[in-house]
Design a protein around this motif. Structure first.
Motif, PDB file in Angstrom:
ATOM      1  N   ILE A   1      33.606  64.327 -21.402  1.00 54.86           N
ATOM      2  CA  ILE A   1      32.383  65.366 -21.198  1.00 54.86           C
ATOM      3  C   ILE A   1      31.524  65.440 -22.483  1.00 54.86           C
ATOM      4  N   LYS A   2      31.525  64.849 -23.574  1.00 59.83           N
ATOM      5  CA  LYS A   2      30.599  64.583 -24.636  1.00 59.83           C
ATOM      6  C   LYS A   2      29.811  63.486 -24.291  1.00 59.83           C
TER       7      LYS A   2
ATOM      8  N   LEU B   1      27.579  65.083 -20.790  1.00 54.19           N
ATOM      9  CA  LEU B   1      26.743  66.156 -20.861  1.00 54.19           C
ATOM     10  C   LEU B   1      25.305  65.965 -21.433  1.00 54.19           C
TER      11      LEU B   1
ATOM     12  N   ASP C   1      32.984  73.943 -23.982  1.00 50.60           N
ATOM     13  CA  ASP C   1      33.383  73.135 -22.923  1.00 50.60           C
ATOM     14  C   ASP C   1      33.337  73.671 -21.568  1.00 50.60           C
TER      15      ASP C   1
ATOM     16  N   ALA D   1      29.708  73.591 -20.514  1.00 48.42           N
ATOM     17  CA  ALA D   1      29.387  72.208 -20.158  1.00 48.42           C
ATOM     18  C   ALA D   1      29.915  71.810 -18.606  1.00 48.42           C
TER      19      ALA D   1
ATOM     20  N   GLU E   1      27.544  73.268 -16.187  1.00 43.78           N
ATOM     21  CA  GLU E   1      26.235  72.529 -16.191  1.00 43.78           C
ATOM     22  C   GLU E   1      26.585  71.137 -15.280  1.00 43.78           C
ATOM     23  N   LEU E   2      27.647  70.698 -15.495  1.00 42.23           N
ATOM     24  CA  LEU E   2      28.115  69.418 -14.980  1.00 42.23           C
ATOM     25  C   LEU E   2      27.883  69.613 -13.471  1.00 42.23           C
TER      26      LEU E   2
END
Length: 496
Positions: A423-424, A427, A477, A480, A483-484
């Motif tokens: 995810i990092k 994002l 998290d 995120a 947004e993803l």
């Protein structure tokens, strides 16, 4: 000229790389600083080592530290001569310039000694056998009659009853005497080579390679690679590439993904990554729209944070069980409206029952629940097994889960992912305005460490500050994931 003095730990450094040993002896300031997470691992090792000593009542600790080695050597010899202590903890021995401090040296009733290396892992690894073999070489060289040698690890199958910690069941012993015996000749050769290397006037000329990362990442890796140009899209970005394929490419002089030949054997995802890098653009390679359309409202996003205890503290748990202590849920309410809720367990009791009750309330009975990886699914099933009274309700939640990670992997790739679907990594590409740099806690391992430490903090204000930081990280998290999902919906609508 006397040989350069080594220790067991320095031997292990030299076995990985002579340059690492050179730096250990001569230029330790070049070492990467120890992180909070690494320090927590070291602290766990000490905690497990101390507990292991309780298996040997009447044992004697040779307490002299590294600044008082002559005293430690002398006390060890005195205790061996006195023949009274059934076990010695941290006894010191030296042979041919190599020092070894043994975790446990147990006196065998029929004669001789058993050498025990304690590890805070749950299985005996090849590097542990070498570790034990170095000690065996020193102890036998120092004249000690070693009849057995082994590695004491934690037993992953041990279940704590919540009342009494059974040390016999908590630990398991693997005798490695035969394997260690087979290494003794090579250890003697290695020691001579290491001492000769250290006697030289300059550091050995060794180039960085995969040995820098095995069995552990070298603490000088950043220093050794500081001047090596890094490719824009290195072949390591070919997700899941194995060592054999990597070596083939390196033998061909290929370091960039874009230079991989079209006929080189790659799997489907690796081929997609290669083409995206060559084209310099993102690509939709699966039925993204269909995968996203299968979700039902209200769509929620769930993330857990957990910690692992080497020594189980809660009834029904095993060494290194994941214990969830925090969750965050973001719910999409329509028209860009969001609702967030979380729970963090703030005392040192078992977090799981309270977390389950809060989670069931937060997730309701309808709507898809997005996660990112299978971790939440695994933890929900573990919670259902541990607390059968909630099994049906937790099972219903599991049925509503939708993992965004395989949807992303199977449908969309952007060269700026650089081969990672974490995810990092994703994002900053899909939601560049949202990141983790502003957070006090920005990764799961640090979250676990900080939570465990917060429980031991006496100051209410410090505890509150840590808990607030943990909640902010977990909430980031789930935000995120929101947004993803929105970014993937936009990609699907645009047909990019």
């Amino acid at each position: 000229m006397s040989p350069h003095r080594l220790s067991k730990s320095r031997y292990m450094s030299g076995h990985q790389c002579h340059l690492r040993l050179w730096y250990d002896v001569n230029e330790r300031h070049l070492m990467r600083p120890v992180s909070e997470t690494q320090q927590a691992i070291f602290d766990t090792g000490h905690e497990v080592g101390d507990l292991a000593c309780e298996r040997y009542p009447g044992g004697h600790l040779v307490a002299h530290d590294y600044r008082h080695i002559p005293a430690a050597l002398a006390e060890t010899q005195r205790l061996i001569r006195e023949d009274t202590a059934p076990a010695l903890f941290e006894p010191a021995f030296r042979h041919n310039g190599v020092l070894a401090r043994v975790d446990v040296l147990e006196r065998i009733p029929d004669g001789g000694w058993r050498m025990i290396e304690v590890k805070s892992t749950t299985r005996c690894k090849p590097e542990h056998i070498l570790d034990a073999a170095v000690q065996l070489w020193v102890l036998r060289g120092a004249g000690l009659d070693i009849r057995d040698a082994g590695v004491l690890t934690l037993n992953r199958e041990y279940i704590y009853d919540g009342i009494h910690l059974d040390l016999d069941a908590l630990f398991k012993f693997d005798s490695v005497l035969d394997e260690a015996d087979a290494l003794l000749d090579s250890i003697g050769t290695d020691v001579a080579e290491m001492q000769a290397m250290l006697a030289a006037e300059s550091a050995p000329d060794i180039q960085p390679s995969r040995h820098c990362l095995k069995p552990y990442t070298c603490p000088y890796f950043e220093h050794c690679t500081r001047n090596i140009p890094q490719p824009e899209h290195g072949i390591g970005e070919l997700s899941g590439i194995n060592s054999e394929r990597r070596e083939e490419l390196e033998a061909m002089g290929i370091t960039e993904v874009r230079d991989v030949p079209a006929n080189f054997p790659l799997n489907e995802l690796q081929s997609i990554i290669r083409q995206a890098v060559i084209d310099g653009s993102d690509t939709v390679h699966g039925d993204l729209a269909r995968s996203l359309a299968e979700m039902s409202p209200p769509v929620r996003h769930l993330d857990f944070e957990s910690f692992q205890l080497a020594i189980p503290r809660f009834a029904g748990t095993c060494p290194y069980d994941q214990i969830p202590f925090l969750f965050s849920v973001h719910t999409e309410l329509g028209e860009a409206s969001l609702e967030s809720v979380d729970y963090i367990h703030e005392d040192d009791g078992d977090p799981r029952p309270h977390l389950i009750e809060s989670l069931l309330e937060a997730l309701g009975e309808e709507g898809s629940i997005c996660t990112y990886s299978s971790f939440e699914r695994t933890q929900l099933r573990a919670l259902a097994a541990a607390f059968p009274q909630y099994a049906d309700a937790l099972g219903d939640i599991v049925e509503r889960l939708v993992d965004l990670l395989p949807i992303l992997r199977g449908s969309y790739y952007h060269p700026s992912f650089h081969g990672s679907f974490s995810i990092k990594a994703v994002l900053p590409v899909v939601a560049p305005e949202l990141g983790y740099d502003d957070l006090e806690i920005a990764d799961g391992q640090l979250a676990s460490v900080r939570y465990a430490r917060a429980l031991a903090i006496a100051s209410p204000s410090e505890r509150r500050q840590t808990f607030d930081s943990l909640r902010a990280y977990c909430a980031r998290d789930t935000l995120a994931m929101v947004e993803l999902r929105n970014a993937l919906l936009a990609v699907a609508r645009s047909g990019a």
